[in-house]
Design a protein around this motif. Structure first.
Motif, PDB file in Angstrom:
ATOM      1  N   LEU A 122      36.983  93.657   1.765  1.00 18.42           N
ATOM      2  CA  LEU A 122      35.820  93.838   0.773  1.00 18.42           C
ATOM      3  C   LEU A 122      36.376  94.360  -0.493  1.00 18.42           C
ATOM      4  O   LEU A 122      35.545  94.447  -1.266  1.00 18.42           O
ATOM      5  CB  LEU A 122      34.740  95.238   1.308  1.00 18.42           C
ATOM      6  N   THR A 123      37.499  94.581  -0.732  1.00 17.79           N
ATOM      7  CA  THR A 123      38.156  95.020  -2.322  1.00 17.79           C
ATOM      8  C   THR A 123      38.936  94.188  -2.818  1.00 17.79           C
ATOM      9  O   THR A 123      39.319  94.568  -3.742  1.00 17.79           O
ATOM     10  CB  THR A 123      38.733  96.506  -2.015  1.00 17.79           C
ATOM     11  N   LEU A 130      32.815  94.592  -2.447  1.00 20.69           N
ATOM     12  CA  LEU A 130      32.399  95.893  -3.218  1.00 20.69           C
ATOM     13  C   LEU A 130      32.222  95.398  -4.933  1.00 20.69           C
ATOM     14  O   LEU A 130      31.506  96.182  -5.511  1.00 20.69           O
ATOM     15  CB  LEU A 130      33.590  96.909  -2.995  1.00 20.69           C
ATOM     16  N   VAL A 133      28.698  94.453  -5.467  1.00 23.03           N
ATOM     17  CA  VAL A 133      27.990  95.337  -5.293  1.00 23.03           C
ATOM     18  C   VAL A 133      27.902  96.311  -6.636  1.00 23.03           C
ATOM     19  O   VAL A 133      26.956  96.822  -7.272  1.00 23.03           O
ATOM     20  CB  VAL A 133      28.271  96.678  -4.161  1.00 23.03           C
ATOM     21  N   ALA A 151      28.626  97.457   0.813  1.00 25.89           N
ATOM     22  CA  ALA A 151      29.454  96.222   0.963  1.00 25.89           C
ATOM     23  C   ALA A 151      29.837  96.332   2.747  1.00 25.89           C
ATOM     24  O   ALA A 151      30.391  97.387   3.007  1.00 25.89           O
ATOM     25  CB  ALA A 151      30.516  96.025   0.296  1.00 25.89           C
ATOM     26  N   ILE A 158      31.655 100.107   3.077  1.00 26.96           N
ATOM     27  CA  ILE A 158      31.742 100.993   1.995  1.00 26.96           C
ATOM     28  C   ILE A 158      30.474 101.064   1.209  1.00 26.96           C
ATOM     29  O   ILE A 158      29.772 100.277   0.755  1.00 26.96           O
ATOM     30  CB  ILE A 158      32.786 100.046   1.006  1.00 26.96           C
ATOM     31  N   TYR A 160      28.678 102.412  -1.953  1.00 21.99           N
ATOM     32  CA  TYR A 160      28.974 102.676  -3.546  1.00 21.99           C
ATOM     33  C   TYR A 160      27.614 103.391  -4.331  1.00 21.99           C
ATOM     34  O   TYR A 160      26.512 102.870  -4.091  1.00 21.99           O
ATOM     35  CB  TYR A 160      29.034 101.111  -4.196  1.00 21.99           C
ATOM     36  N   GLU A 171      32.942 105.229  -4.648  1.00 23.05           N
ATOM     37  CA  GLU A 171      33.002 104.418  -3.657  1.00 23.05           C
ATOM     38  C   GLU A 171      33.405 105.176  -2.434  1.00 23.05           C
ATOM     39  O   GLU A 171      34.450 105.952  -2.516  1.00 23.05           O
ATOM     40  CB  GLU A 171      33.654 103.100  -3.839  1.00 23.05           C
ATOM     41  N   LYS A 173      34.414 104.729   1.826  1.00 17.27           N
ATOM     42  CA  LYS A 173      34.727 104.215   3.202  1.00 17.27           C
ATOM     43  C   LYS A 173      33.930 104.993   4.343  1.00 17.27           C
ATOM     44  O   LYS A 173      34.216 106.143   4.483  1.00 17.27           O
ATOM     45  CB  LYS A 173      36.066 103.660   3.532  1.00 17.27           C
TER      46      LYS A 173
END
Length: 351
Positions: A122-123, A130, A133, A151, A158, A160, A171, A173
């Motif tokens: 996701l990163t 993310l 987002v 996300a 995650i 945000y 952010e 997790k």
């Protein structure tokens, strides 16, 4: 609350995924929270060529939503309405939210959810996950006043959102169970304002943890003759300091990992408490057995370990293999050190 626990809802959906795809991919590591290698390559050849991997992920996300009492058709309708409004205000947004969950409380914040293919990070990509987002909140001034962003790839989640104080976004997790609780509470109008506050509290807890770690570290390293035995007589002062620090840190992080596994209920028993119930003179020996003969070996390969340790799993990954220092020398830590580390770790929650 939903009819099932958040953990049971999650496990049911994971089993549904495995039942569908275990013949196509090795998903054994996908839902393993402690694995460093659980990301898998998403390949559209797994699926119908006309179906995007994100669509497959969405099927399982919607299964989660349905178990939380959120009908899929309502999600689609709300998302469509929100897309029209956003499209009018900013036509250059690359991708609209996959889901919008409107808060059941008019004063509460809703959720904008971005779905990525199962197993994709996701990163890593600023245009997806993310990164996408974050772009919504950059594009639309004041969006943070009405929404949190999430996300997910079904495995990872995650959050945000805006900081509770000052400017900027943060952010965080989330454990999947926490993410499901947040979604459930949002939809049913029970959304707490603790989401950001919890994150701020976690930062304070991390600072306290670090202070405790340094205090304990200093007390032990500055009095080596009391806490270490079998210190090599030919080490220089520099070698002695370097090796003792390295050895202490190795033991500390092994115990920290065991504490995390214990809190995540991934161990059938508490091996540290089991050891500490024995005579102090045996503590170092038993910890060596735990690290190298239990966690570092398959059950059938273990030799001369406590009967209580038989159900403990083999932990592949290297943390419980002997370091070069441990292979070359026979350093030992006093029982007091093991106790102090475990007492310090027991002050904190890692779940």
């Amino acid at each position: 609350m939903p009819s099932k626990s958040y953990n049971d809802i999650l496990l049911d959906c994971q089993e549904a995924f495995k039942g569908r795809f275990d013949q196509l991919i090795d998903s054994s590591m996908l839902f393993d929270r402690v694995s460093e290698h659980r990301y898998i390559d998403v390949d559209s050849k797994w699926f119908d060529p006309k179906v995007k991997p994100e669509t497959v992920t969405s099927q399982f996300i919607e299964m989660l939503f349905n178990n939380l009492g959120i009908p899929s058709e309502e999600l689609a309708r709300e998302a469509l309405l929100q897309r029209k409004r956003l499209s009018y205000e900013a036509r250059d947004v690359i991708k609209w939210p996959d889901y919008l969950i409107k808060s059941g409380d008019e004063a509460g914040k809703g959720l904008l959810i971005e779905v990525e293919p199962i197993g994709r990070s996701l990163t890593d990509d600023p245009e997806h996950g993310l990164g996408q987002v974050a772009r919504w909140f950059r594009e639309f001034e004041g969006l943070y006043e009405d929404f949190h962003g999430i996300a997910t790839n079904f495995v990872d989640w995650i959050l945000y959102t805006k900081k509770s104080e000052g400017y900027g976004m943060i952010e965080q997790k989330l454990n999947p169970e926490v993410a499901l609780e947040l979604i459930y509470r949002t939809y049913h109008g029970k959304i707490p304002n603790y989401v950001v506050e919890q994150f701020e509290q976690q930062k304070q807890t991390i600072a306290l943890f670090y202070d405790d770690y340094i205090e304990l570290f200093d007390s032990i390293i500055t009095d080596p003759e009391r806490y270490f035995t079998n210190i090599h007589s030919k080490w220089t002062l520099e070698e002695k300091s370097k090796n003792l620090v390295s050895y202490y840190r190795t033991i500390f992080f092994r115990l920290l990992f065991v504490k995390v596994l214990k809190e995540w209920r991934l161990l059938p028993l508490d091996p540290v408490d089991t050891i500490l119930m024995h005579e102090e003179t045996f503590h170092h020996y038993l910890f060596q057995k735990l690290f190298f003969e239990v966690f570092n070996k398959e059950p059938e390969q273990r030799i001369d370990v406590l009967d209580e340790f038989e159900p403990l799993p083999y932990l592949n990954g290297g943390l419980f293999r002997k370091t070069q220092l441990e292979r070359d020398f026979s350093l030992e830590l006093a029982s007091e050190v093991y106790k102090s580390i475990w007492q310090m770790l027991s002050k904190y929650s890692f779940s």
